[in-house]
Design an enzyme around this catalytic site. Structure first.
Site, PDB file in Angstrom:
ATOM      1  N   LYS A 112      27.162  22.472  27.809  1.00 52.86           N
ATOM      2  CA  LYS A 112      27.865  22.057  27.824  1.00 52.86           C
ATOM      3  C   LYS A 112      27.731  22.984  29.765  1.00 52.86           C
ATOM      4  CE  LYS A 112      30.387  20.895  24.421  1.00 52.86           C
ATOM      5  NZ  LYS A 112      31.859  20.773  23.672  1.00 52.86           N
ATOM      6  N   LYS A 192      20.820  12.333  18.851  1.00 55.46           N
ATOM      7  CA  LYS A 192      21.596  12.501  17.811  1.00 55.46           C
ATOM      8  C   LYS A 192      22.884  11.325  18.251  1.00 55.46           C
ATOM      9  CE  LYS A 192      25.912  15.173  16.995  1.00 55.46           C
ATOM     10  NZ  LYS A 192      26.753  15.915  17.374  1.00 55.46           N
ATOM     11  N   LYS A 195      29.482   9.579  20.264  1.00 52.69           N
ATOM     12  CA  LYS A 195      30.253   8.010  21.347  1.00 52.69           C
ATOM     13  C   LYS A 195      29.557   8.003  22.636  1.00 52.69           C
ATOM     14  CE  LYS A 195      35.225   7.451  22.602  1.00 52.69           C
ATOM     15  NZ  LYS A 195      36.302   6.821  21.335  1.00 52.69           N
TER      16      LYS A 195
END
Ligand code: TRP
Length: 324
Positions: A112, A192, A195
């Site tokens: 992140k 993976k 969304k």
């Protein structure tokens, strides 16, 4: 007494096949054997601001998917994380026994930081401590998750060991429970299913949308022509066949290797199998969505039940730590 299970789902909007095969199927199955506690983790969503615009709507969408998939509020405790603020108090307390160095080496944190270098807030560093607080405040020993969450679970166990060492035996070390499909690859055949990468199929998609998405999926890249023989072992569509078309998957593999079926036919049969499995879930979801007042009631009842456990754990922890 039955052991406790806990898991949390981030309210990122509607759930997809990756969430379903990777974790939600286990949430449903574990209800038979354990005392299950499931939270839509809205506080965790605030650690990355990209998911916050429609937070309340998203909590509702996720809940509809979970209930439609078979979570049963009469058997499990189902609630929104922020409705039981006791967890934030445990988060503060566990923060005192968690070395910063442990948090800085968590892989999801490093990812992140790389993705959003300008939004590295204190909450994001603390993400795994909040997650440990979720699990431990409900005294959960079993945690159904996808493979990506294993480093977080390991950290929870380390926090438990450190806490118990300092303050006496208080928590059991929770164990992760994976499905037999812990990492679902997306329609791009590479990353993976997620969304944010738009390589997913929503559980609540229509049969037509599902078919369209399946048709767009990447298959064996070495199979260029209909007459080429395929390699099911490297094909993500085939992997999904293994789940949704289990009975026929060995047969499909042979046909693919011998070039007796093409990718289009294979995908058609996969779309049909997905739609058949999800039809009851989709019908239940439509029914549930027609009565939003019931969703409110389920959340409220869940929070009341969760608070009873959370308060008792918190009292014990505060005693151990010498606060009371
Ligand atoms: N971090 C988890 C995810 O992104 C969500 C989560 C929060 C969770 N708290 C949890 C999962 C506790 C298991 C247990 O999917």
């Amino acid at each position: 007494m039955k052991k406790h299970v806990f898991s949390g789902v981030r309210p990122t909007g509607r759930l997809h096949l990756g969430n379903y095969l990777g974790a939600v199927k286990n949430y449903v199955a574990l209800q038979d054997e354990y005392e299950c506690v499931y939270a839509v983790v809205d506080l965790h969503a605030l650690t990355t601001l990209e998911e916050t615009g429609k937070l309340k709507d998203n909590v509702c969408e996720v809940l509809l998917d979970l209930l439609a998939a078979g979570l049963d509020p009469t058997r499990s405790i189902i609630f929104a994380q922020s409705h039981v603020p006791e967890v934030t108090e445990l988060f503060t307390l566990l923060g005192m026994v968690t070395p910063l160095s442990w948090l800085l080496r968590v892989p999801t944190f490093k990812e992140k930081v790389k993705m959003h270098p300008h939004n590295v807030n204190y909450g994001l560093v603390g993400y795994p401590v909040l997650m440990a607080s979720d699990i431990l405040i409900y005294k959960a020993e079993v945690v159904p998750v996808g493979e990506d969450q294993l480093p977080h679970l390991e950290l929870t166990r380390e926090i438990v060991r450190r806490f118990n060492e300092h303050f006496g035996p208080t928590f059991a070390e929770p164990q992760a429970k994976l499905t037999n499909y812990p990492m679902v690859v997306g329609l791009d055949g590479r990353d993976k299913m997620s969304k944010s990468l738009n390589n997913h199929i929503e559980l609540a998609a229509t049969a037509e949308e599902t078919a369209k998405k399946v048709m767009s999926a990447v298959t064996d890249p070495a199979r260029k022509l209909r007459g080429d023989s395929g390699h099911p072992e490297v094909c993500n569509v085939y992997k999904l066949q293994g789940h949704f078309n289990n009975q026929r998957s060995a047969f499909i593999a042979d046909e693919c290797r011998e070039a007796k079926i093409g990718c289009v036919e294979c995908k058609r049969s996969l779309a049909e199998a997905i739609n058949t499995e999800l039809a009851p879930l989709r019908a239940r979801r439509t029914e549930l969505a027609a009565h939003p007042e019931n969703i409110e009631r389920i959340l409220q009842h869940g929070a009341e039940q969760a608070k009873i456990i959370a308060r008792s754990t918190l009292t014990e922890v505060k005693q151990r730590m010498g606060l009371v």
